[in-house]
Design a protein around this motif. Structure first.
Motif, short mmCIF file in Angstrom:
data_model
loop_
_atom_site.label_atom_id
_atom_site.label_comp_id
_atom_site.label_asym_id
_atom_site.label_seq_id
_atom_site.Cartn_x
_atom_site.Cartn_y
_atom_site.Cartn_z
N ASP A 123 0.83 -1.21 0.00
CA ASP A 123 0.00 0.00 0.00
C ASP A 123 0.86 1.26 0.00
OD1 ASP A 123 -2.46 1.63 0.44
OD2 ASP A 123 -1.54 1.96 2.41
N MET A 124 1.86 1.29 0.86
CA MET A 124 2.73 2.46 0.93
C MET A 124 3.54 2.61 -0.35
SD MET A 124 3.66 5.17 2.44
CE MET A 124 2.99 5.03 4.09
N ALA A 125 3.96 1.50 -0.94
CA ALA A 125 4.71 1.56 -2.20
C ALA A 125 3.85 2.21 -3.29
CB ALA A 125 5.14 0.16 -2.62
N LEU A 126 2.57 1.85 -3.34
CA LEU A 126 1.67 2.47 -4.32
C LEU A 126 1.53 3.96 -4.06
CD1 LEU A 126 -1.04 -0.32 -4.50
CD2 LEU A 126 0.44 0.42 -6.38
N ARG A 127 1.39 4.33 -2.80
CA ARG A 127 1.25 5.76 -2.44
C ARG A 127 2.52 6.54 -2.78
NH1 ARG A 127 -2.34 6.36 3.00
NH2 ARG A 127 -3.55 4.45 2.80
N LEU A 128 3.68 5.96 -2.44
CA LEU A 128 4.94 6.64 -2.75
C LEU A 128 5.14 6.79 -4.25
CD1 LEU A 128 7.26 4.95 -0.10
CD2 LEU A 128 6.50 7.34 -0.10
N GLY A 129 4.74 5.76 -4.99
CA GLY A 129 4.82 5.84 -6.45
C GLY A 129 4.01 7.01 -7.00
N LEU A 130 2.82 7.17 -6.47
CA LEU A 130 1.97 8.28 -6.91
C LEU A 130 2.55 9.63 -6.48
CD1 LEU A 130 -1.52 6.74 -6.09
CD2 LEU A 130 -0.60 7.23 -8.37
N LEU A 131 3.05 9.69 -5.27
CA LEU A 131 3.60 10.95 -4.74
C LEU A 131 4.82 11.41 -5.53
CD1 LEU A 131 3.41 13.08 -2.40
CD2 LEU A 131 5.07 11.64 -1.19
N PHE A 132 5.72 10.48 -5.83
CA PHE A 132 6.99 10.85 -6.45
C PHE A 132 7.06 10.57 -7.95
CE2 PHE A 132 8.48 9.82 -1.99
CZ PHE A 132 8.66 11.14 -1.62
N GLY A 133 6.01 9.98 -8.52
CA GLY A 133 6.05 9.67 -9.95
C GLY A 133 7.00 8.53 -10.26
N THR A 134 7.10 7.59 -9.33
CA THR A 134 7.94 6.40 -9.52
C THR A 134 7.03 5.18 -9.58
OG1 THR A 134 8.20 6.05 -7.14
CG2 THR A 134 9.86 7.44 -8.22
N SER A 135 7.61 4.01 -9.71
CA SER A 135 6.81 2.79 -9.69
C SER A 135 6.75 2.25 -8.26
CB SER A 135 7.41 1.73 -10.61
OG SER A 135 8.63 1.26 -10.08
N ALA A 136 5.67 1.58 -7.95
CA ALA A 136 5.55 0.90 -6.67
C ALA A 136 6.61 -0.18 -6.57
CB ALA A 136 4.15 0.30 -6.52
N GLU A 137 6.94 -0.79 -7.71
CA GLU A 137 7.94 -1.86 -7.74
C GLU A 137 9.31 -1.37 -7.29
OE1 GLU A 137 4.57 -3.04 -10.32
OE2 GLU A 137 5.74 -1.20 -10.16
N LEU A 138 9.63 -0.13 -7.57
CA LEU A 138 10.90 0.44 -7.12
C LEU A 138 11.00 0.34 -5.60
CD1 LEU A 138 13.49 2.32 -7.55
CD2 LEU A 138 11.94 4.18 -6.99
N TRP A 139 9.96 0.80 -4.92
CA TRP A 139 9.96 0.83 -3.46
C TRP A 139 9.90 -0.58 -2.87
CZ3 TRP A 139 11.44 5.25 -1.53
CH2 TRP A 139 11.30 6.39 -2.31
N LEU A 140 9.06 -1.43 -3.44
CA LEU A 140 8.97 -2.81 -2.93
C LEU A 140 10.26 -3.58 -3.21
CD1 LEU A 140 5.34 -4.01 -3.69
CD2 LEU A 140 6.38 -3.47 -1.48
N GLY A 141 10.88 -3.33 -4.34
CA GLY A 141 12.14 -4.00 -4.67
C GLY A 141 13.24 -3.63 -3.69
N MET A 142 13.32 -2.36 -3.34
CA MET A 142 14.32 -1.93 -2.35
C MET A 142 14.04 -2.56 -1.00
SD MET A 142 15.21 2.04 -3.09
CE MET A 142 13.53 2.63 -3.05
N GLN A 143 12.75 -2.62 -0.62
CA GLN A 143 12.40 -3.22 0.66
C GLN A 143 12.75 -4.71 0.67
OE1 GLN A 143 10.97 -1.46 3.49
NE2 GLN A 143 11.83 -3.31 4.37
N ALA A 144 12.44 -5.40 -0.43
CA ALA A 144 12.73 -6.84 -0.52
C ALA A 144 14.23 -7.09 -0.45
CB ALA A 144 12.14 -7.42 -1.80
N SER A 145 15.02 -6.28 -1.14
CA SER A 145 16.49 -6.44 -1.10
C SER A 145 17.01 -6.25 0.31
CB SER A 145 17.16 -5.43 -2.03
OG SER A 145 16.87 -5.73 -3.37
N TYR A 146 16.50 -5.23 0.97
CA TYR A 146 16.92 -4.95 2.35
C TYR A 146 16.52 -6.11 3.27
CZ TYR A 146 17.08 -2.79 6.95
OH TYR A 146 17.34 -2.53 8.28
N ASP A 147 15.26 -6.56 3.15
CA ASP A 147 14.76 -7.64 4.01
C ASP A 147 15.54 -8.94 3.79
OD1 ASP A 147 12.86 -5.89 5.02
OD2 ASP A 147 11.21 -6.72 3.82
N LEU A 148 15.81 -9.28 2.53
CA LEU A 148 16.55 -10.52 2.25
C LEU A 148 17.97 -10.45 2.79
CD1 LEU A 148 15.33 -11.33 -1.36
CD2 LEU A 148 15.03 -12.76 0.68
N TRP A 149 18.63 -9.33 2.61
CA TRP A 149 19.98 -9.19 3.13
C TRP A 149 19.98 -9.35 4.65
CZ3 TRP A 149 22.77 -6.46 6.63
CH2 TRP A 149 24.17 -6.59 6.54
#
Length: 91
Positions: free
Chosen positions: A50-76
């Motif tokens: 949900d937050m990734a979708l909101r951030l995507g709309l706010l900044f004009g980015t993709s939700a996948e960008l935010w979720l991808g960064m979160q997933a990379s951080y979580d996996l590490w």
């Protein structure tokens, strides 16, 4: 095996995207409390779908960008913890 470096929590990048915009203003536009956004920015809360979708709309980015960064951080982070031995299914 080469050691991977800790990827940053997406909250670090959030700071860059905010620029001169205050955390309070961004939180208002996202429809969340300042505390919620502050917890993300400081790495104390994860970015949800949900937050990734909101951030995507706010900044004009993709939700996948935010979720991808979160997933990379979580996996590490999880890879740094001891794991029980898992035996693969015979196949």
């Amino acid at each position: 095996m080469t050691a991977m470096h800790n990827p940053p929590h997406p909250g670090v990048l959030l700071e860059d995207y905010l620029g001169a915009t205050s955390l309070a203003e961004a939180a208002r536009r996202l429809g969340v409390t300042r505390v919620t956004l502050s917890r993300i920015r400081n790495g104390h809360a994860a970015i949800t779908a949900d937050m990734a979708l909101r951030l995507g709309l706010l900044f004009g980015t993709s939700a996948e960008l935010w979720l991808g960064m979160q997933a990379s951080y979580d996996l590490w982070t999880e890879r740094q913890k001891p794991r029980p031995e898992v035996l693969p299914l015979a196949g």
